[in-house]
Structures are given as C-alpha cells and as structure tokens.
Design an enzyme around this catalytic site. Structure first.
Site, mmCIF file in Angstrom:
data_model
loop_
_atom_site.group_PDB
_atom_site.id
_atom_site.type_symbol
_atom_site.label_atom_id
_atom_site.label_comp_id
_atom_site.label_asym_id
_atom_site.label_seq_id
_atom_site.Cartn_x
_atom_site.Cartn_y
_atom_site.Cartn_z
ATOM 1 N N SER A 81 -10.192 8.382 19.044
ATOM 2 C CA SER A 81 -9.791 8.510 20.527
ATOM 3 C C SER A 81 -8.354 9.031 20.822
ATOM 4 C CB SER A 81 -9.823 7.152 20.970
ATOM 5 O OG SER A 81 -9.137 6.120 20.212
ATOM 6 N N HIS B 16 -4.713 2.343 23.646
ATOM 7 C CA HIS B 16 -4.380 3.734 23.687
ATOM 8 C C HIS B 16 -3.033 3.964 24.646
ATOM 9 C CE1 HIS B 16 -8.920 3.504 23.331
ATOM 10 N NE2 HIS B 16 -8.615 4.454 22.402
ATOM 11 N N ASP C 63 -4.215 0.968 27.831
ATOM 12 C CA ASP C 63 -5.437 -0.124 28.068
ATOM 13 C C ASP C 63 -5.263 -1.103 27.035
ATOM 14 O OD1 ASP C 63 -5.894 1.589 26.047
ATOM 15 O OD2 ASP C 63 -7.715 2.422 26.683
#
Ligand SMILES: *[C@@H]1O[C@H](CO)[C@@H](O)[C@H](O)[C@H]1NC(C)=O
Ligand SMILES: *[C@@H]1O[C@H](CO)[C@@H](O)[C@H](O)[C@H]1NC(C)=O
Ligand SMILES: *[C@@H]1O[C@H](CO)[C@@H](O)[C@H](O)[C@H]1NC(C)=O
Ligand SMILES: *[C@@H]1O[C@H](CO)[C@@H](O)[C@H](O)[C@H]1NC(C)=O
Ligand SMILES: *[C@@H]1O[C@H](CO)[C@@H](O)[C@H](O)[C@H]1NC(C)=O
Length: 366
Positions: A43, A336, A333
C-alpha cells in the site's frame, strides 16, 4: 570527395537509425534514456492495484486532498511514488492490473495494498508481482513487434528503475502472531529477505540493472499499533513509539541493507540503492513541528482519543470523521501517511542523502 561521401554515409546512417528507432517504438523511452519506473510493493506505493485487482471500494475520503476521488491509493492524496513521478516529469504510474486504458509510457506499477513477501504465490505476494512483471515484459515486446505503440521496449526495460517497497505487512502479521514479542519475528526475517533477494535476482535475469529498494518504516509510531496494543510507558521509546515494533523494523532493515550490499557484489554491473525511509519517517514523528506537523501519534481520519484510531470506525467506515487540517497530520488513517508527510519523505529520499550508495533519483538517467 571523401568528405562528401562520408557525409552522405552519415546521412544514410542517421536515416537508418531514425527508421530503426521509429519501428522499435524506441522514441518513447529508448536512446534518450527517458526515465521509466517499474514498481513492486504494497500500500505504500499502490496507485490503484488493489482497486483494479479486487474491486475493494477504496473511495473517498481517500483522495480528498488531491485527486478528489477514490483512485485506490490509501491516503488523502499523493504517495511517495507520485512525487517521484512529478520530480522525473512522468505521468503517475498505471497499475499493471488496470484493464481500462492504462498508460504504460512512464512505467508500470505492480504494487497492491496488503501485499506480503510470504506466503509465496498468494495474490499479490512479491513473487506473484515478479511473475506478472515477466508476463508484462514478454507481452509488451510481443505487441511492439506486432506494431503496437506506447509500450515499453527492450531498451526501456533495461534502463528502467526497478523499485521495491514491501515487508511491513509480513512484520506486522508476525508480530500479531507472536503476541508482540521480538524473538519469533526476528526468526522469520531471513525468510522475508530471501523473497526480496529472489525478486532482485529474477528482475536482473530479465534485464533489470537499476534497483531502488526502500526499507520499512517505524511501525511502532503508527497510531493504529499504538491504539490496538495496550502498553505501559516503558513499552515506548523516547519519542513515544512502541519499542518492539521498531526493533523488529530496524532488524529487518539491517538485514535488507546487508542484502543490498551482497547483491551489489554479485551483480556488479547493476546499481542497487538501499533507501533509508525509516530514518526520515522517524524524524517526522520525533520532530513534527520542524516539518509543520502536530500530534504525530494521532491519525487524521478515524475516531477517538488519543490516537484517533478505532477499529470500529476506521477511515471511511460509519462513525469516522476527518481532522480539521489534514496537512498538519503525519498519518492519515492510522497506518498510511498523509500527502503532506509523503511529500516531505519523497523530497528527502530523492535527494540521495538517505541512500546507500548516495545516489540522486534522477541520476539513474544521466
Ligand atoms: C500516454 O502518455 C503519454 C505521455 O504523456 C502520451 O504521450 C500518450 O499519448 C499517452 N497514451 C495514451 C494511449 O493515452
Ligand atoms: C514470451 O513467452 C513465449 C511463451 O512462453 C515465448 O515463446 C516467447 O519467446 C517469449 N517472448 C519473449 C520476447 O520473451
Ligand atoms: C500477551 O502479552 C501480554 C503482555 O505481555 C500478556 O498480558 C498476555 O497474557 C499475552 N497473551 C497471550 C495470549 O499470551
Ligand atoms: C467495537 O465494537 C465491539 C462490538 O460491537 C465492542 O465490543 C467494542 O467495545 C468496540 N470497541 C471500541 C473501541 O469501541
Ligand atoms: C493547515 O496547516 C498548514 C500547515 O501548518 C497551514 O499552512 C495552513 O494554513 C493550515 N490551513 C488552515 C485552513 O488552517
């Protein structure tokens, strides 16, 4: 007479070269050594892979700061790799898995959120991303030979920079499985690193000669980890991050640095750069004011004091809210990084001062 013949010959050779160039599609990314990026990872650098590959709806509020829509990136805006693309004057990278008008003239992104090193062969482990790359290269060359345009040619694949940023998910899963103890995780680290070694070796066999390998960040500074693992103050380091998490990350990074050294001695005609992302991210958490940030351990999108992370109301799920000024947060969040933090990290690492060997990003094409 001789001179005229020579210049006529040069003229013909130039025309021949030009024709060769055009027929091979080299004009896009060949002789001019136009920058090209091939990215593998999770990610941290997923520009839409998980969305294209799984359909998992990663919509707003992700993307609110910059794209104003869900692109599949986890964060409020641009990722480190997007800032690299801007720095190199490239388009943002299309995910390999994107079936709707991808554009691969700037490179290709195999990264998928949640990706691990092990187990192998699960979607979308690093070994799978590497096999996708082999297929992608093979198919691109085949299509070019049939007359397709705007694809990466052999020279492009050779001069591309291969970026790898993966490992955090393996470390966290191993930590959870060991009830947050160092020993059992440390035992698994060599098997994780072996996957990165195999990836570099395979890409090398398929012509890659330039590598840019990110180490993993300070996992113990993540609001999510701080929120989910009850801790005493003695479990935290001087900055306020979870010690065991960071010890695990540092141990992985030490192994990765040594692996990069070894790879450099094996693949002598390759440039293999190890990039210390950890130090940059850690300095953000340690000195947030210096960079214009506040509350380094509070997420921006979530719920609840003090970490603004609640597994019952994670970012985008019912009950979440967003902080008043995203650009003052380091973490979006709980996991990230925000666009503002990614910008700082990208600027610092592309300068080469966090790299071994010291190497500016743009220097790969000079
Ligand atoms: C892909 O991007 C390049 C560079 O911006 C552009 O020249 C090209 O036209 C684009 N190709 C397609 C199919 O959109
Ligand atoms: C692509 O793969 C096919 C089938 O495996 C193989 O025959 C072919 O030689 C490969 N082409 C290139 C350019 O590697
Ligand atoms: C996990 O570790 C915590 C803190 O060290 C301890 O209180 C708890 O009993 C452990 N849980 C298990 C399942 O071992
Ligand atoms: C989350 O929801 C579960 C089940 O509804 C509940 O037991 C738990 O206390 C909640 N956790 C928090 C942090 O609110
Ligand atoms: C948000 O924070 C940034 C950085 O501290 C600051 O420059 C900006 O003025 C703030 N914006 C608002 C609307 O308060």
């Amino acid at each position: 007479m001789m001179e005229i013949r020579m210049s006529a010959m040069w003229c013909w050779m130039s025309i021949l070269l030009l024709l060769l160039t055009l027929s091979n599609g080299v004009e896009v990314n060949g002789r001019q050594k136009r920058p090209l990026l091939v990215n593998l990872g999770d990610s941290n650098s997923d520009t839409g892979g998980v969305l294209a590959g799984t359909g998992l709806p990663i919509g707003l509020p992700n993307g609110i700061t910059f794209f104003h829509r869900g692109t599949g990136r986890l964060g409020d805006g641009r990722l480190i790799i997007d800032f690299f693309c801007e720095h190199l004057k490239l388009n943002y990278l299309s995910p390999y898995l994107d079936s709707l008008s991808p554009n691969f003239t700037s490179g290709v992104n195999f990264a998928v959120s949640g990706a691990t090193l092990l187990p192998k062969f699960v979607p979308f482990a690093l070994s799978v991303q590497v096999r996708q790359f082999i297929h992608f290269k093979n198919r691109s060359l085949e299509l070019l030979s049939l007359g397709s345009r705007d694809l990466i040619n052999e020279e492009g694949f050779r001069s591309a920079l291969y970026m790898i940023d993966i490992g955090q998910n393996d470390l966290l899963l191993a930590l959870y499985a060991s009830n947050i103890t160092y020993g059992p995780v440390a035992q698994k680290i060599p098997s994780f690193l072996e996957e990165i070694r195999l990836a570099v070796q395979t890409v090398y066999q398929y012509g890659g000669r330039k590598f840019w390998i990110h180490n993993t960040g300070p996992l113990g500074c993540q609001p999510k980890e701080l929120a989910l693992h009850p801790h005493k103050s003695s479990d935290l380091d001087r900055v306020g991050c979870l010690r065991v998490h960071n010890r695990v990350a540092k141990s992985f990074n030490k192994g990765l640095r040594i692996l990069s050294e070894n790879l450099r001695s094996v693949f002598k005609d390759a440039v293999i750069v190890y990039v210390d992302v950890y130090s940059v991210k850690y300095s953000l958490s340690a000195n947030p004011e210096k960079y214009g940030f506040k509350n380094p351990f509070a997420a921006c999108c979530g719920r609840g004091a003090p970490y603004f992370y609640d597994r019952n109301a994670t970012c985008g799920q019912p009950g979440y809210s967003i902080c008043s000024n995203v650009s003052q947060s380091i973490v979006w969040d709980g996991v990230h990084y925000t666009e503002a933090a990614n910008r700082v990290v990208a600027t610092r690492i592309q300068s080469g001062q966090y790299s071994t060997p010291k190497f500016k990003l743009e220097k790969f094409w000079n």
